[in-house]
Design a protein around this motif. Structure first.
Motif, PDB file in Angstrom:
ATOM      1  N   LYS A   1       0.718  -0.639  -0.155  1.00 43.62           N
ATOM      2  CA  LYS A   1       0.012   0.005   0.101  1.00 43.62           C
ATOM      3  C   LYS A   1       0.699   0.970  -0.235  1.00 43.62           C
ATOM      4  O   LYS A   1       0.334   2.380  -0.737  1.00 43.62           O
ATOM      5  CB  LYS A   1      -1.046   0.251   0.988  1.00 43.62           C
ATOM      6  CG  LYS A   1      -2.171  -1.060   1.535  1.00 43.62           C
ATOM      7  CD  LYS A   1      -2.663  -0.674   0.028  1.00 43.62           C
ATOM      8  CE  LYS A   1      -4.281  -2.004  -0.181  1.00 43.62           C
ATOM      9  NZ  LYS A   1      -4.524  -1.705  -0.807  1.00 43.62           N
TER      10      LYS A   1
ATOM     11  N   ASN B   1      -3.293  -1.191   6.361  1.00 48.25           N
ATOM     12  CA  ASN B   1      -2.252  -1.171   5.743  1.00 48.25           C
ATOM     13  C   ASN B   1      -1.957   0.040   4.798  1.00 48.25           C
ATOM     14  O   ASN B   1      -1.384   0.734   4.789  1.00 48.25           O
ATOM     15  CB  ASN B   1      -1.765  -1.882   4.352  1.00 48.25           C
ATOM     16  CG  ASN B   1      -1.582  -3.157   5.485  1.00 48.25           C
ATOM     17  OD1 ASN B   1      -0.263  -3.652   6.203  1.00 48.25           O
ATOM     18  ND2 ASN B   1      -1.798  -4.807   4.742  1.00 48.25           N
TER      19      ASN B   1
ATOM     20  N   TYR C   1     -11.234   1.679  -3.122  1.00 49.77           N
ATOM     21  CA  TYR C   1     -11.560   0.502  -3.643  1.00 49.77           C
ATOM     22  C   TYR C   1     -12.330   1.321  -5.088  1.00 49.77           C
ATOM     23  O   TYR C   1     -13.175   0.241  -5.911  1.00 49.77           O
ATOM     24  CB  TYR C   1     -13.082   0.619  -3.110  1.00 49.77           C
ATOM     25  CG  TYR C   1     -12.871  -0.749  -2.049  1.00 49.77           C
ATOM     26  CD1 TYR C   1     -12.353  -2.060  -2.607  1.00 49.77           C
ATOM     27  CD2 TYR C   1     -12.163  -0.220  -0.674  1.00 49.77           C
ATOM     28  CE1 TYR C   1     -12.082  -3.690  -1.418  1.00 49.77           C
ATOM     29  CE2 TYR C   1     -11.366  -1.810   0.318  1.00 49.77           C
ATOM     30  CZ  TYR C   1     -11.368  -2.729   0.014  1.00 49.77           C
ATOM     31  OH  TYR C   1     -10.997  -3.253   0.732  1.00 49.77           O
TER      32      TYR C   1
ATOM     33  N   CYS D   1      -3.467 -11.530  -4.767  1.00 50.05           N
ATOM     34  CA  CYS D   1      -4.574 -11.474  -4.041  1.00 50.05           C
ATOM     35  C   CYS D   1      -5.511 -10.293  -4.324  1.00 50.05           C
ATOM     36  O   CYS D   1      -4.979  -9.344  -4.878  1.00 50.05           O
ATOM     37  CB  CYS D   1      -3.820 -10.839  -2.524  1.00 50.05           C
ATOM     38  SG  CYS D   1      -4.068 -12.450  -1.262  1.00 50.05           S
ATOM     39  N   SER D   2      -6.892 -10.481  -3.955  1.00 48.54           N
ATOM     40  CA  SER D   2      -7.750  -8.948  -4.615  1.00 48.54           C
ATOM     41  C   SER D   2      -8.404  -8.517  -3.857  1.00 48.54           C
ATOM     42  O   SER D   2      -9.453  -9.208  -2.900  1.00 48.54           O
ATOM     43  CB  SER D   2      -8.361 -10.165  -6.099  1.00 48.54           C
ATOM     44  OG  SER D   2      -8.875  -8.943  -6.616  1.00 48.54           O
ATOM     45  N   GLY D   3      -8.384  -7.815  -3.285  1.00 51.11           N
ATOM     46  CA  GLY D   3      -9.024  -6.509  -2.107  1.00 51.11           C
ATOM     47  C   GLY D   3      -9.726  -5.781  -3.477  1.00 51.11           C
ATOM     48  O   GLY D   3     -11.111  -6.166  -3.628  1.00 51.11           O
ATOM     49  N   THR D   4      -9.516  -4.527  -3.209  1.00 52.14           N
ATOM     50  CA  THR D   4      -9.579  -3.589  -4.051  1.00 52.14           C
ATOM     51  C   THR D   4      -9.349  -3.752  -5.753  1.00 52.14           C
ATOM     52  O   THR D   4      -9.954  -3.588  -6.852  1.00 52.14           O
ATOM     53  CB  THR D   4      -9.404  -2.575  -3.464  1.00 52.14           C
ATOM     54  OG1 THR D   4      -7.287  -2.408  -3.815  1.00 52.14           O
ATOM     55  CG2 THR D   4      -8.738  -1.991  -2.613  1.00 52.14           C
ATOM     56  N   GLY D   5      -8.657  -5.088  -5.094  1.00 57.09           N
ATOM     57  CA  GLY D   5      -8.045  -5.183  -7.096  1.00 57.09           C
ATOM     58  C   GLY D   5      -6.991  -4.637  -7.436  1.00 57.09           C
ATOM     59  O   GLY D   5      -6.504  -5.026  -8.737  1.00 57.09           O
ATOM     60  N   GLY D   6      -6.743  -3.251  -7.037  1.00 59.51           N
ATOM     61  CA  GLY D   6      -5.644  -2.488  -7.757  1.00 59.51           C
ATOM     62  C   GLY D   6      -4.250  -3.682  -7.823  1.00 59.51           C
ATOM     63  O   GLY D   6      -3.831  -2.796  -9.241  1.00 59.51           O
ATOM     64  N   THR D   7      -3.135  -3.812  -7.028  1.00 59.01           N
ATOM     65  CA  THR D   7      -2.259  -4.836  -6.958  1.00 59.01           C
ATOM     66  C   THR D   7      -2.973  -5.477  -8.687  1.00 59.01           C
ATOM     67  O   THR D   7      -1.894  -5.719  -9.654  1.00 59.01           O
ATOM     68  CB  THR D   7      -2.361  -5.415  -6.240  1.00 59.01           C
ATOM     69  OG1 THR D   7      -2.380  -4.767  -4.826  1.00 59.01           O
ATOM     70  CG2 THR D   7      -1.219  -6.428  -6.224  1.00 59.01           C
TER      71      THR D   7
ATOM     72  N   GLU E   1      -8.620 -10.879   6.359  1.00 62.21           N
ATOM     73  CA  GLU E   1      -8.523  -8.990   5.960  1.00 62.21           C
ATOM     74  C   GLU E   1      -7.785  -8.330   5.160  1.00 62.21           C
ATOM     75  O   GLU E   1      -6.267  -8.849   4.655  1.00 62.21           O
ATOM     76  CB  GLU E   1      -7.920  -7.852   7.642  1.00 62.21           C
ATOM     77  CG  GLU E   1      -8.560  -8.833   8.471  1.00 62.21           C
ATOM     78  CD  GLU E   1      -7.889  -8.537  10.186  1.00 62.21           C
ATOM     79  OE1 GLU E   1      -7.506  -7.161  10.261  1.00 62.21           O
ATOM     80  OE2 GLU E   1      -7.643  -9.348  10.843  1.00 62.21           O
ATOM     81  N   GLY E   2      -8.156  -7.685   3.983  1.00 65.45           N
ATOM     82  CA  GLY E   2      -7.527  -7.184   2.673  1.00 65.45           C
ATOM     83  C   GLY E   2      -8.226  -8.184   1.862  1.00 65.45           C
ATOM     84  O   GLY E   2      -7.577  -7.585   1.017  1.00 65.45           O
TER      85      GLY E   2
ATOM     86  N   THR F   1      -3.157 -12.747   4.690  1.00 62.81           N
ATOM     87  CA  THR F   1      -2.915 -12.636   2.880  1.00 62.81           C
ATOM     88  C   THR F   1      -1.875 -12.784   1.716  1.00 62.81           C
ATOM     89  O   THR F   1      -1.993 -14.218   1.185  1.00 62.81           O
ATOM     90  CB  THR F   1      -3.803 -11.012   1.995  1.00 62.81           C
ATOM     91  OG1 THR F   1      -2.664 -10.923   2.169  1.00 62.81           O
ATOM     92  CG2 THR F   1      -4.628 -10.709   2.664  1.00 62.81           C
TER      93      THR F   1
ATOM     94  N   PRO G   1       1.183 -10.444  -0.159  1.00 63.77           N
ATOM     95  CA  PRO G   1       1.565  -8.263   0.070  1.00 63.77           C
ATOM     96  C   PRO G   1       1.819  -7.552   1.466  1.00 63.77           C
ATOM     97  O   PRO G   1       1.715  -6.597   1.560  1.00 63.77           O
ATOM     98  CB  PRO G   1      -0.400  -7.803   0.138  1.00 63.77           C
ATOM     99  CG  PRO G   1      -0.657  -9.199  -0.484  1.00 63.77           C
ATOM    100  CD  PRO G   1       0.722 -10.137   0.268  1.00 63.77           C
ATOM    101  N   ASP G   2       2.047  -7.970   2.684  1.00 62.41           N
ATOM    102  CA  ASP G   2       2.872  -7.535   3.594  1.00 62.41           C
ATOM    103  C   ASP G   2       3.434  -7.770   4.785  1.00 62.41           C
ATOM    104  O   ASP G   2       3.523  -9.732   4.562  1.00 62.41           O
ATOM    105  CB  ASP G   2       1.413  -6.866   4.749  1.00 62.41           C
ATOM    106  CG  ASP G   2       0.494  -6.679   4.880  1.00 62.41           C
ATOM    107  OD1 ASP G   2      -0.090  -8.650   5.066  1.00 62.41           O
ATOM    108  OD2 ASP G   2      -0.197  -6.982   5.625  1.00 62.41           O
TER     109      ASP G   2
ATOM    110  N   TYR H   1      -0.219  -8.864  12.688  1.00 62.79           N
ATOM    111  CA  TYR H   1      -1.045 -10.207  12.975  1.00 62.79           C
ATOM    112  C   TYR H   1       0.048 -11.380  14.111  1.00 62.79           C
ATOM    113  O   TYR H   1      -1.028 -12.159  13.721  1.00 62.79           O
ATOM    114  CB  TYR H   1      -1.023 -11.236  11.191  1.00 62.79           C
ATOM    115  CG  TYR H   1      -1.335 -10.228  10.480  1.00 62.79           C
ATOM    116  CD1 TYR H   1      -2.577 -10.350  10.591  1.00 62.79           C
ATOM    117  CD2 TYR H   1       0.341 -10.193   9.679  1.00 62.79           C
ATOM    118  CE1 TYR H   1      -3.002  -9.243   8.994  1.00 62.79           C
ATOM    119  CE2 TYR H   1      -0.406  -8.958   8.607  1.00 62.79           C
ATOM    120  CZ  TYR H   1      -1.470  -8.753   8.298  1.00 62.79           C
ATOM    121  OH  TYR H   1      -2.494  -7.788   7.353  1.00 62.79           O
TER     122      TYR H   1
HETATM  123  N1  PMP Z   1      -3.761  -7.821   1.283  1.00 63.43           N
HETATM  124  C1  PMP Z   1      -3.514  -7.309   2.561  1.00 63.43           C
HETATM  125  C2  PMP Z   1      -3.322  -7.495   3.998  1.00 63.43           C
HETATM  126  C3  PMP Z   1      -4.366  -6.057   1.906  1.00 63.43           C
HETATM  127  O1  PMP Z   1      -4.567  -4.987   2.951  1.00 63.43           O
HETATM  128  C4  PMP Z   1      -4.778  -5.766   0.965  1.00 63.43           C
HETATM  129  C5  PMP Z   1      -4.964  -4.459   0.421  1.00 63.43           C
HETATM  130  N2  PMP Z   1      -6.519  -4.626   0.837  1.00 63.43           N
HETATM  131  C6  PMP Z   1      -4.333  -6.914  -0.102  1.00 63.43           C
HETATM  132  C7  PMP Z   1      -4.378  -8.140   0.038  1.00 63.43           C
HETATM  133  C8  PMP Z   1      -5.180  -6.890  -1.682  1.00 63.43           C
HETATM  134  O2  PMP Z   1      -4.793  -5.779  -1.957  1.00 63.43           O
HETATM  135  P1  PMP Z   1      -5.719  -4.703  -3.385  1.00 63.43           P
HETATM  136  O3  PMP Z   1      -6.409  -3.814  -2.072  1.00 63.43           O
HETATM  137  O4  PMP Z   1      -4.536  -4.211  -4.309  1.00 63.43           O
HETATM  138  O5  PMP Z   1      -6.389  -6.128  -4.858  1.00 63.43           O
END
Ligand code: PMP
Length: 344
Positions: A48, A78, A152, A183-189, A236-237, A281, A309-310, A315
């Motif tokens: 992030k 993050n 998002y 991983c997809s959360g916001t999907g930006g990555t 989470e995420g 994640t 991602p982190d 955790y």
């Molecule tokens: N892993 C973690 C720990 C995150 O905080 C996020 C962001 N929500 C993601 C994965 C997913 O990344 P993105 O939002 O770019 O899809």
């Protein structure tokens, strides 16, 4: 003549250019070559940092932000930490509207980074004026010159990865990457990296990791929002209960879903086998890789890049706490012995 001092100007210079690290042990018996892009090497310990820096610098270039202005976001995770870090160094105020579900540790961490934190009730609807979404929107409207990151629904989130993480991976693999797993959360990555890689080689396969309890995989398959897919889960995420516009679903070939339990155990396994102390994640992404390999998706020649991602330190009271794991009932089936979990 004196030698130049080899120092970085500040931590922002260390954002990005994270290492690609070969996975040698956890992948034993699996077909293909596996490489992890370890985003914990960013100074804010997550991917992030990239979007915080990119979006803020873009706003600066467009003259929307000048020092003393305010940056607003709705996350205790993050992204909040990264925005707070970039804000300090660039002279902006940072306001984070977070849910009262956020742990005290997280809120204290954000405050330590100079953020002003508004704790909003968790048990109200998203359109309630007290919700953290509405509080952030109101503050954004009230504070002149403020920027609301809104990760998002902000496609600059995709651009940040298109311009940084994507080219780094192409370069680090010498263009030999065959599969990206993220991983997809916001999907930006995943969207940003995918757009870049597919421009270089349209044959690169891009696979998203989703959670059971999230709508993303179903939406990808049907292009319909199915609220029956939504139920509570612990990672989470990862995954979402809405369809983020920061996800370019067309750039993703398919999704795979992972469970809370397997993801937690696999994160612990990464620490014990590869010495990689990464977040929940990252365990989910690695777990997704294992499932894909079992399905027969990879060959001996595949060069697979997975995004971690982190960092694991966020955790400690969850997946790295034996007590928490036991409370969730995690680890019974796959053998706490193998993972050397000691219950006291
Ligand atoms: N892993 C973690 C720990 C995150 O905080 C996020 C962001 N929500 C993601 C994965 C997913 O990344 P993105 O939002 O770019 O899809």
């Amino acid at each position: 003549m004196k030698e130049a001092i080899k120092a970085h100007e500040n931590v922002l210079e260390l954002i990005g250019n994270t290492p690609l690290i070969k996975l040698n042990h956890i992948t034993k018996g699996m077909k293909g070559n596996y490489f992890a892009k370890v985003e914990a090497f960013n100074p804010g310990h997550s991917a992030k940092d990239r979007i915080a820096l990119y979006i803020i610098e873009k706003a600066e270039k467009e003259g929307i932000l000048t020092p003393g202005d305010t940056i607003i976001e709705t996350t205790s995770g993050n992204t909040g930490f990264s925005i707070a870090m970039v804000s300090i160094l660039k002279g902006y105020k940072c306001i984070l509207a977070v849910s009262s579900k956020s742990s005290d540790d997280k809120i204290d961490m954000l405050k330590s980074m100079g953020a002003q934190v508004y704790v909003c009730p968790a048990n109200v609807a998203a359109d309630d004026p007290r919700s953290y979404y509405e509080v952030a929107k109101r503050l954004h409207n009230e504070i002149a010159g403020s920027v609301y990151i809104n990760q998002y629904f902000n496609t600059l989130n995709i651009d940040a990865h298109y311009h940084t993480t994507g080219p780094e991976i192409w370069d680090q693999t010498g263009g030999q990457i065959t599969h990206l797993v993220a991983c997809s959360g916001t999907g930006g990555t995943i969207s940003g990296i995918s757009r870049y890689l597919k421009e270089q080689n349209p044959d690169v396969q891009v696979i998203g990791i989703d959670a059971y309890g999230s709508v993303l995989q179903k939406y990808h398959e049907t292009r319909e929002f199915d609220k029956n897919e939504i139920y509570p889960y612990r990672i989470e995420g990862l995954g979402k209960n809405l369809v983020p516009s920061a996800t370019d679903f067309d750039s993703i070939d398919r999704f795979v879903k992972v469970t809370d339990e397997q993801s937690a155990l696999t994160a612990r396994e990464l620490a014990k086998t590869e010495g990689l102390f990464v977040g929940y994640t990252s365990g989910a992404a690695m777990q997704g890789l294992k499932q894909l390999e079992e399905e027969g998706v990879f060959t001996e020649d595949s060069n697979i890049v997975v995004i971690f991602p982190d960092h694991g330190s966020r955790y400690m009271s969850k997946i790295y706490s034996d007590e928490w794991m036991e409370k969730q009932g995690f680890g019974e089936m796959t053998g706490s012995e193998m993972l050397n979990i000691q219950y006291v």
